[in-house]
Design a protein around this motif. Structure first.
Motif, PDB file in Angstrom:
ATOM      1  N   PHE A 277       0.833  -1.203   0.000  1.00 49.30           N
ATOM      2  CA  PHE A 277       0.000   0.000   0.000  1.00 49.30           C
ATOM      3  C   PHE A 277       0.866   1.252   0.000  1.00 49.30           C
ATOM      4  N   VAL A 278       1.868   1.282   0.878  1.00 40.95           N
ATOM      5  CA  VAL A 278       2.712   2.470   1.029  1.00 40.95           C
ATOM      6  C   VAL A 278       3.481   2.760  -0.256  1.00 40.95           C
ATOM      7  N   ARG A 279       3.812   1.744  -1.014  1.00 37.62           N
ATOM      8  CA  ARG A 279       4.559   1.939  -2.258  1.00 37.62           C
ATOM      9  C   ARG A 279       3.718   2.559  -3.372  1.00 37.62           C
ATOM     10  N   GLN A 280       2.419   2.569  -3.231  1.00 40.28           N
ATOM     11  CA  GLN A 280       1.551   3.147  -4.267  1.00 40.28           C
ATOM     12  C   GLN A 280       1.746   4.660  -4.328  1.00 40.28           C
ATOM     13  N   ALA A 281       1.654   5.187  -5.535  1.00 45.12           N
ATOM     14  CA  ALA A 281       1.845   6.626  -5.737  1.00 45.12           C
ATOM     15  C   ALA A 281       0.835   7.441  -4.929  1.00 45.12           C
ATOM     16  N   ALA A 282      -0.409   6.992  -4.880  1.00 44.66           N
ATOM     17  CA  ALA A 282      -1.434   7.733  -4.134  1.00 44.66           C
ATOM     18  C   ALA A 282      -1.127   7.748  -2.644  1.00 44.66           C
ATOM     19  N   ALA A 283      -0.623   6.649  -2.114  1.00 42.12           N
ATOM     20  CA  ALA A 283      -0.265   6.602  -0.692  1.00 42.12           C
ATOM     21  C   ALA A 283       0.921   7.515  -0.415  1.00 42.12           C
ATOM     22  N   GLN A 284       1.894   7.551  -1.315  1.00 43.83           N
ATOM     23  CA  GLN A 284       3.042   8.436  -1.147  1.00 43.83           C
ATOM     24  C   GLN A 284       2.615   9.906  -1.165  1.00 43.83           C
ATOM     25  N   THR A 285       1.656  10.218  -2.035  1.00 46.10           N
ATOM     26  CA  THR A 285       1.136  11.585  -2.088  1.00 46.10           C
ATOM     27  C   THR A 285       0.412  11.932  -0.790  1.00 46.10           C
ATOM     28  N   ALA A 286      -0.395  11.004  -0.288  1.00 48.87           N
ATOM     29  CA  ALA A 286      -1.124  11.244   0.968  1.00 48.87           C
ATOM     30  C   ALA A 286      -0.158  11.396   2.133  1.00 48.87           C
ATOM     31  N   LEU A 287       0.874  10.558   2.194  1.00 49.22           N
ATOM     32  CA  LEU A 287       1.868  10.671   3.263  1.00 49.22           C
ATOM     33  C   LEU A 287       2.617  12.000   3.186  1.00 49.22           C
ATOM     34  N   ALA A 288       2.972  12.418   1.976  1.00 45.53           N
ATOM     35  CA  ALA A 288       3.656  13.703   1.816  1.00 45.53           C
ATOM     36  C   ALA A 288       2.754  14.850   2.264  1.00 45.53           C
ATOM     37  N   ASN A 289       1.468  14.750   1.965  1.00 46.79           N
ATOM     38  CA  ASN A 289       0.517  15.772   2.386  1.00 46.79           C
ATOM     39  C   ASN A 289       0.459  15.842   3.916  1.00 46.79           C
ATOM     40  N   GLN A 290       0.402  14.696   4.560  1.00 51.77           N
ATOM     41  CA  GLN A 290       0.438  14.659   6.025  1.00 51.77           C
ATOM     42  C   GLN A 290       1.743  15.240   6.545  1.00 51.77           C
ATOM     43  N   GLY A 291       2.822  14.956   5.834  1.00 52.90           N
ATOM     44  CA  GLY A 291       4.126  15.450   6.232  1.00 52.90           C
ATOM     45  C   GLY A 291       4.182  16.966   6.249  1.00 52.90           C
ATOM     46  N   ILE A 292       3.553  17.589   5.260  1.00 51.80           N
ATOM     47  CA  ILE A 292       3.518  19.052   5.227  1.00 51.80           C
ATOM     48  C   ILE A 292       2.815  19.580   6.469  1.00 51.80           C
ATOM     49  N   TYR A 293       1.691  18.975   6.835  1.00 49.33           N
ATOM     50  CA  TYR A 293       0.970  19.428   8.028  1.00 49.33           C
ATOM     51  C   TYR A 293       1.824  19.268   9.287  1.00 49.33           C
ATOM     52  N   ASN A 294       2.457  18.121   9.429  1.00 49.48           N
ATOM     53  CA  ASN A 294       3.323  17.910  10.596  1.00 49.48           C
ATOM     54  C   ASN A 294       4.493  18.888  10.590  1.00 49.48           C
ATOM     55  N   GLY A 295       5.064  19.130   9.428  1.00 52.92           N
ATOM     56  CA  GLY A 295       6.154  20.081   9.326  1.00 52.92           C
ATOM     57  C   GLY A 295       5.730  21.495   9.691  1.00 52.92           C
ATOM     58  N   MET A 296       4.545  21.877   9.256  1.00 50.92           N
ATOM     59  CA  MET A 296       4.049  23.213   9.581  1.00 50.92           C
ATOM     60  C   MET A 296       3.786  23.358  11.082  1.00 50.92           C
ATOM     61  N   LEU A 297       3.227  22.322  11.692  1.00 53.81           N
ATOM     62  CA  LEU A 297       3.032  22.362  13.147  1.00 53.81           C
ATOM     63  C   LEU A 297       4.366  22.486  13.866  1.00 53.81           C
ATOM     64  N   GLY A 298       5.318  21.644  13.484  1.00 50.34           N
ATOM     65  CA  GLY A 298       6.631  21.679  14.124  1.00 50.34           C
ATOM     66  C   GLY A 298       7.353  22.988  13.889  1.00 50.34           C
ATOM     67  N   GLY A 299       7.334  23.462  12.661  1.00 51.15           N
ATOM     68  CA  GLY A 299       7.997  24.715  12.341  1.00 51.15           C
ATOM     69  C   GLY A 299       7.376  25.902  13.044  1.00 51.15           C
ATOM     70  N   THR A 300       6.054  25.910  13.138  1.00 47.74           N
ATOM     71  CA  THR A 300       5.379  27.013  13.816  1.00 47.74           C
ATOM     72  C   THR A 300       5.654  26.974  15.323  1.00 47.74           C
ATOM     73  N   LEU A 301       5.686  25.784  15.898  1.00 51.80           N
ATOM     74  CA  LEU A 301       6.061  25.684  17.316  1.00 51.80           C
ATOM     75  C   LEU A 301       7.451  26.257  17.550  1.00 51.80           C
ATOM     76  N   LEU A 302       8.386  25.896  16.690  1.00 48.35           N
ATOM     77  CA  LEU A 302       9.752  26.396  16.843  1.00 48.35           C
ATOM     78  C   LEU A 302       9.819  27.905  16.605  1.00 48.35           C
TER      79      LEU A 302
END
Length: 123
Positions: free
Chosen positions: A41-66
């Motif tokens: 599942f994780v190797r699928q392009a759609a799953a990689q896109t969804a994970l990257a999208n989640q990553g942006i949200y986590n990055g924004m939370l972390g970056g804003t906290l810092l």
């Protein structure tokens, strides 16, 4: 704000930047293991896109906290930090209910402890 709360907030922020790195640039094998998902599942392009999208949200939370620790002062810093920690806790609860229970302990618990310490300092 005390050094203790600043350090705790920075650690939560760094944790979320690390999660961003895993979600956006992590190897599928690591992503599958970390999030309890089938590797196929994780190797699928759609799953990689969804994970990257989640990553942006986590990055924004972390970056804003810092960033809030250096850009804000006084009540604005306290309020922003508390709100961001609450957001992280909500995201961790949702992730633990929908993806993997350990997300609560890995993401939510450090944020809860940090929020409690922050609230004790405010009081």
């Amino acid at each position: 704000m005390s050094l203790l709360i600043t350090v705790l907030i920075i650690l939560v922020g760094i944790e979320h930047l690390g999660i961003m790195v895993l979600e956006i640039w992590g190897r599928p094998e690591f992503q599958a293991q970390a999030f309890g998902m089938p590797l196929e599942f994780v190797r699928q392009a759609a799953a990689q896109t969804a994970l990257a999208n989640q990553g942006i949200y986590n990055g924004m939370l972390g970056g804003t906290l810092l960033a809030s620790q250096w850009l804000l002062n006084g009540q604005a810093r306290l309020t922003t930090s508390a709100l961001l920690l609450i957001f992280v806790i909500i995201v961790a609860i949702f992730g633990s209910l929908t993806v993997k229970r350990s997300i609560f302990w890995l993401q939510g618990m450090p944020s809860i402890v940090t929020l409690i310490v922050l609230l004790m300092i405010i009081a």
